[in-house]
Design a protein around this motif. Structure first.
Motif, PDB file in Angstrom:
ATOM      1  N   VAL A 332       5.330  50.115   8.205  1.00 24.35           N
ATOM      2  CA  VAL A 332       4.265  50.472   8.101  1.00 24.35           C
ATOM      3  C   VAL A 332       3.827  50.111   6.580  1.00 24.35           C
ATOM      4  O   VAL A 332       2.339  49.932   5.539  1.00 24.35           O
ATOM      5  N   LEU A 333       4.731  49.686   5.736  1.00 31.37           N
ATOM      6  CA  LEU A 333       4.672  48.650   4.299  1.00 31.37           C
ATOM      7  C   LEU A 333       3.866  47.246   4.821  1.00 31.37           C
ATOM      8  O   LEU A 333       2.999  46.576   3.886  1.00 31.37           O
ATOM      9  N   MET A 334       4.504  47.004   6.134  1.00 33.64           N
ATOM     10  CA  MET A 334       3.641  45.774   6.636  1.00 33.64           C
ATOM     11  C   MET A 334       2.005  45.995   6.497  1.00 33.64           C
ATOM     12  O   MET A 334       1.443  45.265   6.138  1.00 33.64           O
ATOM     13  N   LEU A 335       1.651  47.621   7.314  1.00 27.63           N
ATOM     14  CA  LEU A 335       0.605  47.242   7.575  1.00 27.63           C
ATOM     15  C   LEU A 335      -0.450  47.782   6.553  1.00 27.63           C
ATOM     16  O   LEU A 335      -1.938  47.794   6.219  1.00 27.63           O
ATOM     17  N   ALA A 336       0.380  47.985   5.044  1.00 32.71           N
ATOM     18  CA  ALA A 336      -0.088  48.715   4.423  1.00 32.71           C
ATOM     19  C   ALA A 336      -1.254  47.491   3.602  1.00 32.71           C
ATOM     20  O   ALA A 336      -1.780  47.417   2.845  1.00 32.71           O
ATOM     21  N   GLY A 401      -0.817  40.616  -6.913  1.00 30.19           N
ATOM     22  CA  GLY A 401      -0.232  40.368  -8.261  1.00 30.19           C
ATOM     23  C   GLY A 401      -0.481  42.199  -9.010  1.00 30.19           C
ATOM     24  O   GLY A 401       0.642  42.426  -9.576  1.00 30.19           O
ATOM     25  N   SER A 402      -1.750  42.643  -8.572  1.00 31.25           N
ATOM     26  CA  SER A 402      -1.632  44.065  -8.955  1.00 31.25           C
ATOM     27  C   SER A 402      -0.954  45.013  -8.085  1.00 31.25           C
ATOM     28  O   SER A 402      -0.643  45.442  -9.163  1.00 31.25           O
ATOM     29  N   VAL A 403      -0.762  44.958  -6.926  1.00 34.17           N
ATOM     30  CA  VAL A 403       0.822  45.706  -6.793  1.00 34.17           C
ATOM     31  C   VAL A 403       1.853  45.817  -7.322  1.00 34.17           C
ATOM     32  O   VAL A 403       1.734  46.787  -7.507  1.00 34.17           O
ATOM     33  N   ALA A 404       1.854  44.325  -7.369  1.00 33.91           N
ATOM     34  CA  ALA A 404       3.590  44.147  -8.077  1.00 33.91           C
ATOM     35  C   ALA A 404       3.058  44.558  -9.204  1.00 33.91           C
ATOM     36  O   ALA A 404       3.995  45.494  -9.882  1.00 33.91           O
ATOM     37  N   MET A 405       1.709  44.618 -10.180  1.00 26.43           N
ATOM     38  CA  MET A 405       1.980  44.987 -11.956  1.00 26.43           C
ATOM     39  C   MET A 405       1.667  46.954 -11.689  1.00 26.43           C
ATOM     40  O   MET A 405       2.454  47.138 -12.178  1.00 26.43           O
ATOM     41  N   VAL A 406       0.856  47.800 -11.235  1.00 31.25           N
ATOM     42  CA  VAL A 406       0.902  48.485 -10.291  1.00 31.25           C
ATOM     43  C   VAL A 406       2.246  49.698 -10.671  1.00 31.25           C
ATOM     44  O   VAL A 406       2.573  50.059 -10.993  1.00 31.25           O
ATOM     45  N   SER A 407       3.471  48.812  -9.641  1.00 29.03           N
ATOM     46  CA  SER A 407       4.779  48.803  -9.137  1.00 29.03           C
ATOM     47  C   SER A 407       5.188  48.481 -10.531  1.00 29.03           C
ATOM     48  O   SER A 407       6.707  49.790 -10.672  1.00 29.03           O
ATOM     49  N   ILE A 408       5.632  47.425 -11.074  1.00 32.58           N
ATOM     50  CA  ILE A 408       6.214  47.964 -12.274  1.00 32.58           C
ATOM     51  C   ILE A 408       6.080  48.924 -13.316  1.00 32.58           C
ATOM     52  O   ILE A 408       6.504  49.634 -13.725  1.00 32.58           O
ATOM     53  N   GLY A 409       3.988  49.022 -13.065  1.00 33.78           N
ATOM     54  CA  GLY A 409       3.641  50.422 -14.416  1.00 33.78           C
ATOM     55  C   GLY A 409       4.374  51.616 -14.065  1.00 33.78           C
ATOM     56  O   GLY A 409       4.784  52.821 -14.713  1.00 33.78           O
ATOM     57  N   LEU A 410       4.596  51.709 -12.452  1.00 34.23           N
ATOM     58  CA  LEU A 410       5.017  53.352 -11.824  1.00 34.23           C
ATOM     59  C   LEU A 410       7.362  53.561 -12.307  1.00 34.23           C
ATOM     60  O   LEU A 410       6.398  54.267 -12.509  1.00 34.23           O
ATOM     61  N   ALA A 411       7.085  52.166 -11.698  1.00 33.83           N
ATOM     62  CA  ALA A 411       8.144  52.319 -12.501  1.00 33.83           C
ATOM     63  C   ALA A 411       9.201  52.804 -14.016  1.00 33.83           C
ATOM     64  O   ALA A 411       9.949  53.246 -13.966  1.00 33.83           O
ATOM     65  N   ALA A 412       8.221  52.319 -14.761  1.00 35.76           N
ATOM     66  CA  ALA A 412       8.226  53.200 -15.999  1.00 35.76           C
ATOM     67  C   ALA A 412       8.023  54.340 -16.205  1.00 35.76           C
ATOM     68  O   ALA A 412       9.278  54.780 -16.949  1.00 35.76           O
ATOM     69  N   PHE A 413       8.098  55.098 -14.935  1.00 33.77           N
ATOM     70  CA  PHE A 413       8.137  56.264 -14.930  1.00 33.77           C
ATOM     71  C   PHE A 413       9.616  56.871 -14.415  1.00 33.77           C
ATOM     72  O   PHE A 413       9.251  58.674 -14.183  1.00 33.77           O
ATOM     73  N   ASP A 414      10.794  55.904 -14.631  1.00 35.30           N
ATOM     74  CA  ASP A 414      11.955  56.299 -13.453  1.00 35.30           C
ATOM     75  C   ASP A 414      12.152  56.997 -12.109  1.00 35.30           C
ATOM     76  O   ASP A 414      12.070  57.762 -11.627  1.00 35.30           O
ATOM     77  N   ILE A 415      10.196  56.019 -11.408  1.00 37.42           N
ATOM     78  CA  ILE A 415      10.457  56.566 -10.321  1.00 37.42           C
ATOM     79  C   ILE A 415      11.366  55.695  -9.333  1.00 37.42           C
ATOM     80  O   ILE A 415      11.200  53.817  -9.553  1.00 37.42           O
ATOM     81  N   PHE A 417      12.262  52.543  -6.371  1.00 36.11           N
ATOM     82  CA  PHE A 417      11.362  51.750  -6.062  1.00 36.11           C
ATOM     83  C   PHE A 417      10.565  51.735  -4.877  1.00 36.11           C
ATOM     84  O   PHE A 417       9.787  50.888  -4.896  1.00 36.11           O
ATOM     85  N   ILE A 418      11.370  52.300  -4.070  1.00 32.10           N
ATOM     86  CA  ILE A 418      10.043  52.045  -2.367  1.00 32.10           C
ATOM     87  C   ILE A 418       8.885  53.063  -2.811  1.00 32.10           C
ATOM     88  O   ILE A 418       7.936  52.688  -2.123  1.00 32.10           O
ATOM     89  N   THR A 419       8.968  54.239  -3.755  1.00 30.47           N
ATOM     90  CA  THR A 419       7.919  54.669  -4.051  1.00 30.47           C
ATOM     91  C   THR A 419       7.009  54.172  -4.821  1.00 30.47           C
ATOM     92  O   THR A 419       5.725  54.190  -4.736  1.00 30.47           O
ATOM     93  N   CYS A 420       7.742  53.577  -6.237  1.00 33.62           N
ATOM     94  CA  CYS A 420       7.183  52.581  -6.502  1.00 33.62           C
ATOM     95  C   CYS A 420       5.432  51.100  -6.035  1.00 33.62           C
ATOM     96  O   CYS A 420       4.976  51.314  -5.812  1.00 33.62           O
ATOM     97  N   LEU A 421       6.253  51.364  -5.092  1.00 29.50           N
ATOM     98  CA  LEU A 421       6.001  49.137  -4.233  1.00 29.50           C
ATOM     99  C   LEU A 421       4.808  50.077  -3.145  1.00 29.50           C
ATOM    100  O   LEU A 421       3.973  50.034  -3.329  1.00 29.50           O
ATOM    101  N   SER A 422       5.479  51.436  -2.608  1.00 26.29           N
ATOM    102  CA  SER A 422       4.429  51.807  -1.311  1.00 26.29           C
ATOM    103  C   SER A 422       3.186  52.326  -2.126  1.00 26.29           C
ATOM    104  O   SER A 422       2.315  52.066  -1.798  1.00 26.29           O
ATOM    105  N   ALA A 423       3.719  53.252  -3.057  1.00 28.03           N
ATOM    106  CA  ALA A 423       2.179  54.046  -3.843  1.00 28.03           C
ATOM    107  C   ALA A 423       1.752  52.954  -4.220  1.00 28.03           C
ATOM    108  O   ALA A 423      -0.011  53.255  -4.578  1.00 28.03           O
TER     109      ALA A 423
END
Length: 481
Positions: A332-336, A401-415, A417-423
């Motif tokens: 699923v993560l790959m198909l995203a 890079g955008s996926v990585a930056m948004v993931s890091i931004g979401l991590a700042a809200f204490d979410i 890892f899998i939710t941050c990356l997939s979201a």
């Protein structure tokens, strides 16, 4: 500087059109004696008023047409402001600013992620409005992909310039005529999809709403369980067929309708799309048959529906596929990161960019073996130039890079890892469904902090505008003469 008056005039017309569309869910609520019709009438009045005032204030400014830079800016402003007006009914019905804007952006970008729960008991008008946002957004995405992005040379899109420009391969002589054909074919396919749903057991309300969400590859449903709410097996196969239709190049679909069906199969990205779907569906069918105690046809239906929904970035689901094991979660993560075809309503990286990347890698490897060898890679009948290959590589780097930056931004809200990356991948790719305990297939984005919702709404717009379009706006050269 760019003359803004023509841009404001077109925006005003678009707002008036949006206000007209808002009256449809109002009429649905009136017909069902639901008091929420007032939300849509008020929203339509405010949106239409702003649109009319803009159009009247700068009337006559469009006589010379729009330049490419003006069209560029118009596209960005339209995608940013229209979801803002589209959020007005959600404000009226009690959603907070973050939730209302998230739901509207998700609708118009055909992402399909939602913050709402209890869909089965929501007023019919709001369900129709969610579907109509996706349906209108879907045709807007196709028009942008066919007319604007190729000429802006965004991420290798110039490869498809001959399909919509002044080259000999164009299928109609005028852009206006092509847009008219797109509306006719898009509407006809939507009606055919609704008829298919009716014939396989859906009621009329569900059939129409799901048809709009299917052709737009949006994924909004009228039920919390999405397609899991339907016990009949037929609707899933109808959805598979029309999700695929929504992920095909719209210019080629029009050619097929006009009597040239083989044009579709001659497109390398169409063949690649079906090959990828066929292979992964076969593997998943075998896996489900071996691990989930399912018969062949049940396993095939679940596998095909899941794979097509994910690759086309529609986001419908029948069951919580995360319970099928970590292998499926990885798939699923790959198909995203895949996506449909160029010029379709689907999101993601797009198949053609992977094909261009593969050709560039193959050419590089050949030159490593024989440095003096002259290589010429092609995509269909088009020759792949270094400029085009570099545009695709830049886009892919920016995408990751955008996926990585948004993931890091979401991590700042204490979410987690899998939710941050997939979201993040879901938002940038406009997919809708994600992974993790909060935003998985059975969850919603409503449990996320408001800051995370604002970030994901921005990411959805960034992904829908193909990343580079937004980044170019930051370049001072764009604003100078």
């Amino acid at each position: 500087m760019i003359a803004l008056r023509p841009i404001l005039y077109v925006l005003g017309i678009l707002y008036v059109g949006l206000a007209t569309v808002m009256l449809v869910p109002a009429m649905v609520d009136v017909a069902t004696k639901n008091a929420d019709w007032q939300a849509f009438v008020f929203s339509a009045f405010l949106t239409g008023l702003v649109g009319m005032l803009l159009a009247i204030a700068v009337d006559g400014s469009l006589k010379k047409g729009l330049s490419m830079r003006q069209t560029f800016l118009l596209t960005v402003l339209a995608w940013i402001t229209i979801p803002g007006f589209g959020a007005l009914p959600f404000f009226w019905l009690g959603l907070g600013p973050a939730d209302a804007v998230f739901e509207s952006v998700s609708g118009f970008t055909t992402t399909g992620g939602t913050v709402l729960t209890g869909l089965d008991s929501l007023p019919p008008g709001i369900l129709v409005w969610r579907s109509m946002m996706q349906w209108t957004g879907g045709i807007g995405i196709a028009v942008m992909g066919i007319f604007l992005l190729p000429f802006l040379r965004v991420g290798g899109m110039q490869l498809f310039q001959s399909e919509s420009g002044e080259g000999g391969d164009k299928i109609v002589s005028r852009s206006v005529e092509l847009i008219r054909l797109m509306w006719v074919v898009y509407g006809g396919l939507t009606l055919a999809c609704a008829a298919g749903y009716l014939a396989t057991g859906m009621d009329a309300f569900d059939a129409v709403n799901h048809a709009m969400a299917t052709l737009s590859t949006g994924g909004f449903s009228t039920h919390d369980e999405s397609f899991g709410a339907f016990t009949a097996k037929g609707p899933a196969w109808v959805a598979i067929l029309f999700m695929l239709a929504g992920a095909l190049p719209f210019v080629l679909v029009i050619q097929a309708v006009r009597g040239a069906p083989f044009q579709l199969w001659q497109d390398p990205q169409v063949r690649a799309l079906f090959a990828i779907i066929g292979f992964i569906t076969f593997c998943l069918t075998v896996y489900l048959g071996a691990t989930q105690d399912l018969g062949f046809f049940d396993a095939l239906r679940l596998a095909a529906f899941t794979v097509v929904s994910l690759i086309t970035t529609t986001g419908f689901y029948m069951v919580d596929y995360t319970v099928w094991g970590t292998v499926v979660v990885g798939m699923v993560l790959m198909l995203a990161f895949v996506g449909g075809c160029t010029g379709s309503t689907s999101g993601g990286v797009k198949i053609f960019r992977y094909l261009v990347l593969l050709a560039a890698v193959r050419s590089h490897l050949r030159r490593m073996v024989r440095p003096n060898r002259v290589t010429s890679e092609t995509f269909g009948k088009a020759r792949l130039t270094p400029d085009l290959s570099s545009a695709v590589l830049v886009y892919l780097v920016l995408y990751i890079g955008s996926v990585a930056m948004v993931s890091i931004g979401l991590a700042a809200f204490d979410i987690d890892f899998i939710t941050c990356l997939s979201a993040a991948a879901s938002a940038i790719g406009n997919i809708g469904t994600a992974l993790g305990p909060l935003v998985g297939p059975d969850g919603t984005f409503g449990a996320l902090p408001d800051g995370a919702k604002w970030l994901l709404a921005a990411a959805m717009l960034l992904g829908r505008l193909e990343l580079i379009v937004v980044l170019v706006m930051i370049d001072p050269d764009f604003w100078s003469n």
